[in-house]
Design a protein around this motif. Structure first.
Motif, PDB file in Angstrom:
ATOM      1  N   SER A  64       0.824  -1.192   0.000  1.00  0.00           N
ATOM      2  CA  SER A  64       0.000   0.000   0.000  1.00  0.00           C
ATOM      3  C   SER A  64       0.860   1.245   0.000  1.00  0.00           C
ATOM      4  N   ASP A  65       0.207   2.379  -0.193  1.00  0.00           N
ATOM      5  CA  ASP A  65       0.903   3.667  -0.255  1.00  0.00           C
ATOM      6  C   ASP A  65       1.513   3.988   1.104  1.00  0.00           C
ATOM      7  N   ILE A  66       2.832   4.204   1.139  1.00  0.00           N
ATOM      8  CA  ILE A  66       3.536   4.510   2.386  1.00  0.00           C
ATOM      9  C   ILE A  66       3.439   5.994   2.716  1.00  0.00           C
ATOM     10  N   GLY A  67       3.168   6.817   1.718  1.00  0.00           N
ATOM     11  CA  GLY A  67       3.070   8.256   1.944  1.00  0.00           C
ATOM     12  C   GLY A  67       4.275   8.989   1.387  1.00  0.00           C
ATOM     13  N   GLU A  68       4.229  10.317   1.519  1.00  0.00           N
ATOM     14  CA  GLU A  68       5.327  11.192   1.087  1.00  0.00           C
ATOM     15  C   GLU A  68       5.606  11.066  -0.404  1.00  0.00           C
ATOM     16  N   GLY A  69       4.591  10.611  -1.191  1.00  0.00           N
ATOM     17  CA  GLY A  69       4.782  10.488  -2.630  1.00  0.00           C
ATOM     18  C   GLY A  69       5.713   9.368  -3.051  1.00  0.00           C
ATOM     19  N   ILE A  70       5.967   8.405  -2.168  1.00  0.00           N
ATOM     20  CA  ILE A  70       6.881   7.301  -2.475  1.00  0.00           C
ATOM     21  C   ILE A  70       6.178   6.309  -3.390  1.00  0.00           C
ATOM     22  N   MET A  71       6.796   5.995  -4.520  1.00  0.00           N
ATOM     23  CA  MET A  71       6.214   5.087  -5.498  1.00  0.00           C
ATOM     24  C   MET A  71       6.928   3.746  -5.566  1.00  0.00           C
ATOM     25  N   GLU A  72       8.135   3.651  -5.001  1.00  0.00           N
ATOM     26  CA  GLU A  72       8.865   2.390  -5.037  1.00  0.00           C
ATOM     27  C   GLU A  72       9.723   2.256  -3.797  1.00  0.00           C
ATOM     28  N   VAL A  73       9.963   1.022  -3.382  1.00  0.00           N
ATOM     29  CA  VAL A  73      10.787   0.725  -2.216  1.00  0.00           C
ATOM     30  C   VAL A  73      11.712  -0.431  -2.560  1.00  0.00           C
ATOM     31  N   THR A  74      12.731  -0.602  -1.725  1.00  0.00           N
ATOM     32  CA  THR A  74      13.669  -1.713  -1.878  1.00  0.00           C
ATOM     33  C   THR A  74      13.415  -2.735  -0.779  1.00  0.00           C
ATOM     34  N   VAL A  75      13.238  -3.989  -1.142  1.00  0.00           N
ATOM     35  CA  VAL A  75      13.020  -5.057  -0.163  1.00  0.00           C
ATOM     36  C   VAL A  75      14.368  -5.387   0.478  1.00  0.00           C
ATOM     37  N   LYS A  76      14.501  -5.096   1.780  1.00  0.00           N
ATOM     38  CA  LYS A  76      15.764  -5.287   2.471  1.00  0.00           C
ATOM     39  C   LYS A  76      15.854  -6.643   3.166  1.00  0.00           C
ATOM     40  N   GLU A  77      14.731  -7.166   3.673  1.00  0.00           N
ATOM     41  CA  GLU A  77      14.802  -8.439   4.406  1.00  0.00           C
ATOM     42  C   GLU A  77      13.414  -9.056   4.466  1.00  0.00           C
ATOM     43  N   TRP A  78      13.366 -10.376   4.286  1.00  0.00           N
ATOM     44  CA  TRP A  78      12.124 -11.142   4.458  1.00  0.00           C
ATOM     45  C   TRP A  78      12.142 -11.789   5.836  1.00  0.00           C
ATOM     46  N   TYR A  93       9.234 -10.982  -4.530  1.00  0.00           N
ATOM     47  CA  TYR A  93      10.479 -10.242  -4.731  1.00  0.00           C
ATOM     48  C   TYR A  93      11.618 -10.906  -3.969  1.00  0.00           C
ATOM     49  N   ASP A  94      12.810 -10.778  -4.531  1.00  0.00           N
ATOM     50  CA  ASP A  94      14.023 -11.184  -3.845  1.00  0.00           C
ATOM     51  C   ASP A  94      14.554 -10.015  -3.024  1.00  0.00           C
ATOM     52  N   ILE A  95      15.527 -10.301  -2.159  1.00  0.00           N
ATOM     53  CA  ILE A  95      16.145  -9.245  -1.360  1.00  0.00           C
ATOM     54  C   ILE A  95      16.883  -8.281  -2.295  1.00  0.00           C
ATOM     55  N   ASP A  96      16.773  -6.982  -1.999  1.00  0.00           N
ATOM     56  CA  ASP A  96      17.356  -5.876  -2.776  1.00  0.00           C
ATOM     57  C   ASP A  96      16.644  -5.646  -4.094  1.00  0.00           C
ATOM     58  N   SER A  97      15.462  -6.243  -4.275  1.00  0.00           N
ATOM     59  CA  SER A  97      14.665  -5.969  -5.470  1.00  0.00           C
ATOM     60  C   SER A  97      13.801  -4.729  -5.223  1.00  0.00           C
ATOM     61  N   ILE A  98      13.402  -4.084  -6.314  1.00  0.00           N
ATOM     62  CA  ILE A  98      12.568  -2.890  -6.247  1.00  0.00           C
ATOM     63  C   ILE A  98      11.105  -3.311  -6.328  1.00  0.00           C
ATOM     64  N   ALA A  99      10.315  -2.915  -5.315  1.00  0.00           N
ATOM     65  CA  ALA A  99       8.880  -3.210  -5.279  1.00  0.00           C
ATOM     66  C   ALA A  99       8.101  -1.920  -5.489  1.00  0.00           C
ATOM     67  N   LEU A 100       7.112  -1.955  -6.369  1.00  0.00           N
ATOM     68  CA  LEU A 100       6.303  -0.786  -6.675  1.00  0.00           C
ATOM     69  C   LEU A 100       5.070  -0.743  -5.786  1.00  0.00           C
ATOM     70  N   GLY A 107       1.421  -0.669  -4.785  1.00  0.00           N
ATOM     71  CA  GLY A 107       0.255  -1.239  -5.442  1.00  0.00           C
ATOM     72  C   GLY A 107       0.482  -2.609  -6.028  1.00  0.00           C
ATOM     73  N   SER A 108       1.730  -3.057  -6.100  1.00  0.00           N
ATOM     74  CA  SER A 108       2.027  -4.384  -6.627  1.00  0.00           C
ATOM     75  C   SER A 108       2.001  -5.402  -5.492  1.00  0.00           C
ATOM     76  N   PRO A 109       1.701  -6.673  -5.795  1.00  0.00           N
ATOM     77  CA  PRO A 109       1.639  -7.686  -4.731  1.00  0.00           C
ATOM     78  C   PRO A 109       3.011  -8.006  -4.168  1.00  0.00           C
ATOM     79  N   LEU A 110       3.069  -8.189  -2.832  1.00  0.00           N
ATOM     80  CA  LEU A 110       4.286  -8.615  -2.147  1.00  0.00           C
ATOM     81  C   LEU A 110       4.313 -10.127  -1.964  1.00  0.00           C
ATOM     82  N   VAL A 111       3.218 -10.676  -1.431  1.00  0.00           N
ATOM     83  CA  VAL A 111       3.131 -12.112  -1.170  1.00  0.00           C
ATOM     84  C   VAL A 111       1.725 -12.585  -1.487  1.00  0.00           C
ATOM     85  N   ASP A 112       1.576 -13.895  -1.661  1.00  0.00           N
ATOM     86  CA  ASP A 112       0.275 -14.558  -1.727  1.00  0.00           C
ATOM     87  C   ASP A 112       0.044 -15.279  -0.415  1.00  0.00           C
ATOM     88  N   ILE A 113      -1.125 -15.058   0.202  1.00  0.00           N
ATOM     89  CA  ILE A 113      -1.459 -15.659   1.491  1.00  0.00           C
ATOM     90  C   ILE A 113      -2.717 -16.499   1.318  1.00  0.00           C
TER      91      ILE A 113
END
Length: 498
Positions: free
Chosen positions: A70-84, A123-130, A132-138
């Motif tokens: 979901s939207d984290i705020g501050e206009g952020i559109m992408e994040v880096t997955v650091k650890e699962w 996503y793998d570690i250090d991958s770019i996640a957008l 609104g895109s899915p992180l995991v399937d539960i």
């Protein structure tokens, strides 16, 4: 006789046909409400009218939901997955930590909304996640009530240096995410490991020792490699002999040929991520601002004496008192007289907004890079209150736990570059702010007093940068003079404290 045989054969065939019809009617009435798969009747010479029934079962499938970022705020559109914190097949509950992501502003821990089983990691570690895109399937329980999509639980990420608590058998086990991940990869329950850290904290060495005790393996030594001195060459071995023959004429020896070492290093290219990527954006925008520079020096001799008197008082209250709270408070008092320095302009530079709050930022060198947290509402705080807040921000910065609230909303910035070294600097303005100051290191230098006597003085240099589109040199100079007067005569500061 032939007629009798024909009648008997017909009667026998009719009796078998009636039996078959009765059996089929019985089966239809017996399983009329069940979902059955019937096999066709098979006829053979050895077993006429044989039939077989197959048992079937109904398996209820549970819904598999996509957990989206979901939207984290501050206009952020992408994040880096650091650890699962989970892997495929793990069971999670609501509010359990799933992963840690890092944006341009801060690190955030994403928690689960659902109770279920992790079926897929996108996503793998250090991958770019957008966003609104899915992180995991539960895979969730179909009976549970699913919360709305926007109800995401986001908390500031916990660094690897801070204790993280995990409920195990009624008590809390302290371990870092790296330790928990090591235990998970080796199928070790933390409840079975005895922690040797502070307050029973489980360290990495505890996991390795527990693993060695279970498998009987020998732990590898530390990767530190001691540098061994080179073996003595032939020249050193012949040194005693050479001393006995000093008077002899030196013989012509050929110059030894030494082989040059072969360099095997390779260049590597890495993408800019996280705070480094944010710094590129900020500094690129700062280059569009016409900077006006102003330098001066400040005599802090009286402030050094005042701080030495108040240092023990602050330490008795559990607070470390540095010079920075005085610098920040003096800047806030100066901004009350020059509010244009505590303002911002729009991108077209058509409107100026004067900020009511003095949210003064402090450029901080952290393991994650250059960060600028800010102290909120300095105009309402005392010097001691500022010291308390600085202690909190420095602790979070050194452990990588500064959140978005601490890193946003700044209106004026001071950079204590002198704590590392250097006297003068050329600080870059952080948009949308319009001014910044860089503080040099404090030096003990000779100066003349009122009686023309050479005395020892504590001198610090300051470098100011201002947005020359709205701030002229005279305004910057007057503000610097007022700020300097508060620091050179701390007693004057008391008159303007609120």
């Amino acid at each position: 006789m032939a007629a009798l045989i024909t009648v008997r054969g017909s009667f026998s065939f009719m009796r078998r046909l009636v039996s078959l019809q009765r059996l089929q009617k019985y089966c239809n009435s017996k399983f009329q409400t069940a979902y059955l798969v019937y096999a066709p009747y098979a006829y053979s010479a050895s077993a006429l009218y044989q039939h077989r029934h197959f048992r079937t079962s109904y398996a209820a499938t549970r819904p598999v939901l996509q957990f989206k970022l979901s939207d984290i705020g501050e206009g952020i559109m992408e994040v880096t997955v650091k650890e699962w914190y989970v892997k495929e097949g793990d069971r999670v509950s609501q509010f359990d930590s799933i992963c840690e992501v890092q944006s341009d502003k801060a690190s955030v821990t994403i928690t689960s909304r659902y109770d279920g089983i992790i079926r897929k990691l996108y996503y793998d570690i250090d991958s770019i996640a957008l966003v609104g895109s899915p992180l995991v399937d539960i895979e969730t329980d179909g009976a549970q009530e699913l919360p709305p999509e926007e109800d995401v639980m986001e908390t500031p990420a916990v660094s690897q240096e801070e204790h993280t608590h995990q409920e195990i058998k009624g008590h809390k086990t302290q371990a870092t995410p790296a330790v928990r991940r090591l235990a998970m990869e080796n199928n070790i329950k933390l409840s079975e490991v005895i922690g040797t850290g502070k307050d029973g904290r489980i360290l990495k060495e505890d996991i390795l020792n527990f693993l060695a005790s279970q498998t009987g393996a020998i732990l590898p030594p530390s990767p530190f490699q001691e540098i061994q001195p080179p073996p003595p060459g032939p020249t050193a071995a012949r040194a005693p002999i050479a001393k006995t023959k000093e008077k002899r004429a030196p013989s012509s020896m050929p110059t030894p040929i030494t082989s040059r070492p072969v360099f095997t290093g390779k260049d590597r290219t890495e993408p800019l991520k996280g705070f480094n990527k944010a710094m590129v954006k900020t500094m690129t925008a700062a280059l569009k601002i016409p900077h006006f520079g102003y330098n001066d020096e400040v005599d802090l001799t009286q402030l050094v004496q005042l701080r030495s008197e108040l240092k023990e008082v602050a330490e008795s209250r559990g607070v470390k008192l540095s010079y920075m709270p005085f610098f920040i408070k003096a800047a806030s008092l100066g901004l009350l007289h020059f509010p244009v320095l505590n303002a911002s302009v729009d991108e077209a530079c058509q409107n100026i907004t004067y900020k009511a709050a003095h949210n003064i930022g402090l450029a901080m060198d952290t393991p994650q890079g250059l960060l600028v947290p800010n102290v909120k509402n300095v105009q309402m705080l005392s010097v001691f209150d500022i010291a308390v807040e600085l202690n909190r921000l420095q602790t979070l910065g050194s452990s990588g736990q500064l959140g978005t609230a601490d890193l946003t909303g700044g209106t004026f910035t001071l950079s204590n570059i002198g704590s590392i070294g250097g006297t003068y600097a050329k600080p870059m303005i952080l948009p949308p702010e319009v001014a910044i100051g860089a503080l040099g290191k404090m030096q003990v230098l000779p100066r003349f007093n009122e009686k023309d006597e050479v005395v020892k003085a504590h001198i610090m240099n300051v470098s100011w940068s201002a947005d020359h589109r709205i701030i002229d040199g005279a305004t910057m100079s007057r503000f610097s003079n007022l700020w300097r007067s508060y620091l050179e005569n701390p007693a004057v500061m008391v008159l303007d404290l609120k």
